[in-house]
Design an enzyme around this catalytic site. Structure first.
Site, PDB file in Angstrom:
ATOM      1  N   ARG A 167      -1.807   4.826 -46.204  1.00 35.97           N
ATOM      2  CA  ARG A 167      -3.019   5.174 -47.686  1.00 35.97           C
ATOM      3  C   ARG A 167      -3.324   5.724 -48.114  1.00 35.97           C
ATOM      4  O   ARG A 167      -2.758   5.748 -48.716  1.00 35.97           O
ATOM      5  CB  ARG A 167      -4.567   4.185 -46.593  1.00 35.97           C
ATOM      6  CG  ARG A 167      -3.839   2.799 -46.476  1.00 35.97           C
ATOM      7  CD  ARG A 167      -5.595   3.244 -44.981  1.00 35.97           C
ATOM      8  NE  ARG A 167      -5.366   3.497 -43.769  1.00 35.97           N
ATOM      9  CZ  ARG A 167      -6.026   4.252 -43.000  1.00 35.97           C
ATOM     10  NH1 ARG A 167      -6.917   2.838 -43.019  1.00 35.97           N
ATOM     11  NH2 ARG A 167      -5.503   4.726 -41.875  1.00 35.97           N
TER      12      ARG A 167
ATOM     13  N   ASP B  64      -6.462  -0.406 -42.938  1.00 37.39           N
ATOM     14  CA  ASP B  64      -5.425   0.169 -42.241  1.00 37.39           C
ATOM     15  C   ASP B  64      -4.818  -1.230 -42.249  1.00 37.39           C
ATOM     16  O   ASP B  64      -4.279  -2.189 -41.580  1.00 37.39           O
ATOM     17  CB  ASP B  64      -5.125   0.128 -40.792  1.00 37.39           C
ATOM     18  CG  ASP B  64      -4.178   1.002 -40.187  1.00 37.39           C
ATOM     19  OD1 ASP B  64      -2.945   1.135 -41.099  1.00 37.39           O
ATOM     20  OD2 ASP B  64      -4.194   1.834 -38.997  1.00 37.39           O
TER      21      ASP B  64
ATOM     22  N   CYS C 125      -5.041  10.283 -44.268  1.00 31.44           N
ATOM     23  CA  CYS C 125      -5.908   8.728 -43.333  1.00 31.44           C
ATOM     24  C   CYS C 125      -5.647   9.073 -41.858  1.00 31.44           C
ATOM     25  O   CYS C 125      -5.156  10.044 -41.474  1.00 31.44           O
ATOM     26  CB  CYS C 125      -4.919   7.274 -44.014  1.00 31.44           C
ATOM     27  SG  CYS C 125      -3.026   7.719 -44.059  1.00 31.44           S
TER      28      CYS C 125
END
Ligand code: 4NP
Length: 170
Positions: free
Chosen positions: A24, A134, A18
């Site tokens: 994440r 996000d 990420c």
């Protein structure tokens, strides 16, 4: 003198990536490792996570990401953030980007590499090819949403590793 046992096949290596490697991809890393272990594939498949950016290098997981995992019964205590480099890409068989921006950044870094680089949610059976959004600047709901997407995608990915349509042949 006894010789060491012959080395088995090296594991199929997966990197999940990420932006910051604190939300994440660490969540995906923890969930995938557990699912791979449960499927009896821990010796055959290895998972690591990285960020394309380096702002959080060395830091543990974001506290909201860790709390979300812990509430769901996962162990979120072992993470330290790392930034991926172009030369590391070829160490992996499969590199999975959490969103389209991460994918573009990885593809730009990867010129000349034969590594398979694609979106993590290509393996999400209910919404293949979408981003994992996000959650960093949002609220707790965003982390729950990420966990649901990650768990669903892990189901699809581990099914492919288990049935042999993904992974090292043999
Ligand atoms: P991640 O989330 O990419 O899922 O780890 C983010 C973490 C930090 C930042 C952005 C996204 N940041 O801008 O510091």
């Amino acid at each position: 003198m006894t010789s060491p046992p012959p080395a088995g096949n090296p594991p199929f290596r997966i990197a999940v990536v990420c932006l910051g490697n604190i939300c994440r991809s660490p969540m995906a890393d923890v969930v995938l490792r557990e699912r791979i272990d449960d499927a009896g594939l821990a010796e055959k498949v290895a998972v690591e996570s990285f960020g394309t950016g380096g702002w959080h290098r060395g830091n543990p997981m974001d506290t909201r990401a860790a709390a979300t995992l812990t509430r769901a019964g996962y162990d979120a205590t072992n993470h330290r953030a790392r930034q991926i480099t172009a030369s590391q890409l070829s160490d992996f068989d499969l590199v999975l980007a959490m969103d389209g921006d991460n994918l573009s950044d990885l593809l730009r870094m990867s010129s000349g590499s034969t590594t398979d680089i694609r979106l993590f949610r290509d393996f999400d059976l209910t919404n293949a090819g979408a981003d994992v959004p996000d959650p960093y600047y949002g609220g707790a709901d965003g982390f729950e949403e990420v966990l649901a997407m990650v768990e669903r995608t892990a189901t699809g990915l581990v099914a492919r590793l288990s049935d042999g349509t993904l992974g090292r042949p043999g």
